[in-house]
Design an enzyme around this catalytic site. Structure first.
Site, PDB file in Angstrom:
ATOM      1  N   LYS A 105       1.014  -1.295  -0.052  1.00 17.24           N
ATOM      2  CA  LYS A 105       0.061   0.013   0.011  1.00 17.24           C
ATOM      3  C   LYS A 105       0.864   1.164   0.105  1.00 17.24           C
ATOM      4  O   LYS A 105       2.176   1.179   0.550  1.00 17.24           O
ATOM      5  CB  LYS A 105      -0.965   0.062   1.167  1.00 17.24           C
ATOM      6  CG  LYS A 105      -2.285   0.898   1.225  1.00 17.24           C
ATOM      7  CD  LYS A 105      -3.158   0.121   0.189  1.00 17.24           C
ATOM      8  CE  LYS A 105      -4.489   0.748   0.547  1.00 17.24           C
ATOM      9  NZ  LYS A 105      -5.622  -0.315   0.256  1.00 17.24           N
ATOM     10  N   GLY A 217     -19.904   7.168   3.791  1.00 13.12           N
ATOM     11  CA  GLY A 217     -19.004   7.196   2.870  1.00 13.12           C
ATOM     12  C   GLY A 217     -19.653   7.174   1.420  1.00 13.12           C
ATOM     13  O   GLY A 217     -20.378   6.144   1.091  1.00 13.12           O
ATOM     14  N   TYR A 218     -19.344   8.143   0.646  1.00 11.70           N
ATOM     15  CA  TYR A 218     -20.150   8.057  -0.765  1.00 11.70           C
ATOM     16  C   TYR A 218     -19.140   8.551  -1.905  1.00 11.70           C
ATOM     17  O   TYR A 218     -19.296   9.018  -2.814  1.00 11.70           O
ATOM     18  CB  TYR A 218     -21.406   9.332  -0.674  1.00 11.70           C
ATOM     19  CG  TYR A 218     -22.594   8.937  -1.385  1.00 11.70           C
ATOM     20  CD1 TYR A 218     -23.283   7.884  -0.658  1.00 11.70           C
ATOM     21  CD2 TYR A 218     -22.850   9.127  -2.580  1.00 11.70           C
ATOM     22  CE1 TYR A 218     -24.566   7.203  -1.468  1.00 11.70           C
ATOM     23  CE2 TYR A 218     -23.991   8.981  -3.188  1.00 11.70           C
ATOM     24  CZ  TYR A 218     -24.901   7.897  -2.460  1.00 11.70           C
ATOM     25  OH  TYR A 218     -26.048   7.294  -3.141  1.00 11.70           O
TER      26      TYR A 218
END
Ligand code: GLU
Length: 425
Positions: A105, A217-218
């Site tokens: 990551k 969360g969108y």
């Protein structure tokens, strides 16, 4: 509230599964330490001509099962402990779904929303140059994550090609279609989560129409999940983004197409306008993020950041199912409370693995010079997700444990084989 180190959480989760299966201590010890931690300076000339240097990271956690794989996050809260945790979660995630990758990551500590498009491009290209010596199609393959987009992936692929002297689309996934991306990658995270949820709903014999859902969360994961759930007959009654949250008190259920349209266009449309917490419609109420998590729903979908369900609020969660589209939204303390209250957590390393799975398809197409259609992609994705769900569910029954620990157990079987082979023990 005390700050929770997500890497400590990742290690606690590992420890719990390791104890239950009597994991070889050598495997455990290997997995507690990222193989490489790369920290880079990311210099960017800002629009006003000044030079700023941002901190960037790439953590390569484990490569026993294949090249490191995992996204790049541009976020003000990003730091080394977060990236270490996210990298470790990628190792387990790729093992849970059985795709031939290890875990990695990366990220930059930055409030990228404040950058102009030109600054964002220069930042992305500068980061690509900084990490170019450490990545590559058979070494480490980044992808999108929080606040990084297909366009950013295209800039990084292009810059990597310039640095190395040859175009290598397989160095990164999540690219736009015209830059070698895959059909279905944009909706894959939510789609994978949808398959996992459907698998669990079938086990419980629950029907979508009975289920009220809150989504925190969108972004890419949350907004697509809202559409899939709405289309399948679930009732979306609460949503949030980084600016605020909304509750539908009419219990009719929100229409994600309206939310997405009004949020994107930032204009009134049919009397509705959603910009964070602002939504004008009768029966809709603005609530806080904390209230959203504790809303009176059946399914809670955290699709934002880590450490949302903790020892502080888990006692008040009302959902029966927590579907983790975010990475690390539930802390070990939160998990313990939810388990005691018989709330099922469909864990991140299973529930959001659809994204990296379609990243694998993208990489595979790039490596072979192929292009697959959407139907092919989703047929393959569905099989992988269903098989992974079945294996995790079987481990849960066998060890009489929660789904997260079961997912770790399933991952550890594959990881143990690969690590033993790699080190010749
Ligand atoms: N950032 C995503 C994740 O956390 C996708 C990673 C990838 O596609 O490599 O799983």
């Amino acid at each position: 509230m005390t700050t929770i180190n997500p890497f400590e959480s990742a290690l606690k989760q590992l420890e719990k599964a390791a104890k239950l299966v009597n994991l070889d201590p050598k495997i455990n010890e290997i997995l507690r330490h990222p193989e490489h931690i790369v920290q880079v300076a990311v210099p960017v000339i800002m629009d006003d001509g000044a030079l700023k240097v941002f901190e960037g990271y790439r953590v390569q956690h484990n490569s026993a099962r294949g090249p490191y794989k995992g996204g790049l996050r541009f976020h003000p809260q990003t730091d080394l402990n977060e990236v270490k945790a996210l990298a470790a979660w990628m190792t387990w995630k790729c093992a849970v779904v059985g795709i031939p990758y290890g875990g990695g990551k990366g990220g930059i500590t930055i409030d990228s929303k404040k950058l102009s498009p030109a600054e964002l491009e220069r930042l992305s290209r500068s980061f690509a140059r900084a990490i170019a010596p450490f990545i590559g199609p058979t070494v480490d393959v980044p992808a999108p994550d929080v606040y990084t987009t297909p366009q950013i992936m295209a800039w990084i692929a292009d810059e990597y090609g310039k640095v190395t002297g040859k175009p290598s689309p397989a160095v990164i996934t999540g690219k736009p279609l015209e830059a070698g991306g895959s059909q279905g990658r944009d909706t894959a995270t939510a789609q994978g989560g949808f398959y996992v949820l459907s698998g669990f709903m079938q086990k419980m014999n629950w029907q979508p129409a009975q289920m009220k859902v809150a989504i925190q969360g969108y972004g890419n994961a949350g907004s697509v999940m809202a559409q899939l759930l709405h289309a399948a007959g679930y009732k979306i009654v609460a949503v949030s983004d980084s600016k605020g949250a909304l509750l539908d008190t009419t219990s009719a259920g929100m229409n994600p197409a309206h939310l997405a349209k009004t949020k994107k266009e930032k204009t009134f449309a049919g009397g509705e306008y959603w910009n964070g917490s602002v939504y004008v419609r009768e029966g809709y109420k603005t609530i806080t993020n904390a209230e959203l998590l504790e809303a009176d729903v059946d399914i809670l979908v955290p699709a934002a950041l880590e450490n949302q369900i903790t020892g502080d609020n888990a006692e008040r969660i009302k959902a029966k199912i927590v579907l983790e589209l975010a990475n690390g939204p539930t802390t070990p303390e939160g998990d313990e409370i939810l388990a005691r209250r018989q709330i099922t957590v469909l864990p991140d390393i299973l529930a959001n693995a659809g994204g990296v799975t379609v990243s694998y398809f993208e990489w595979d197409q790039n490596m072979k010079g192929e292009t697959w259609d959407k139907a092919q992609v989703f047929t393959k994705l569905e099989k992988i997700m269903n098989d992974a769900f079945a294996a995790v569910y079987a481990a849960k029954e066998k060890y009489n444990t929660d789904m997260r620990t079961a997912a770790y157990i399933s991952a550890l079987e594959r990881l143990s084989q690969a690590i033993n082979k790699k080190y010749g023990w």
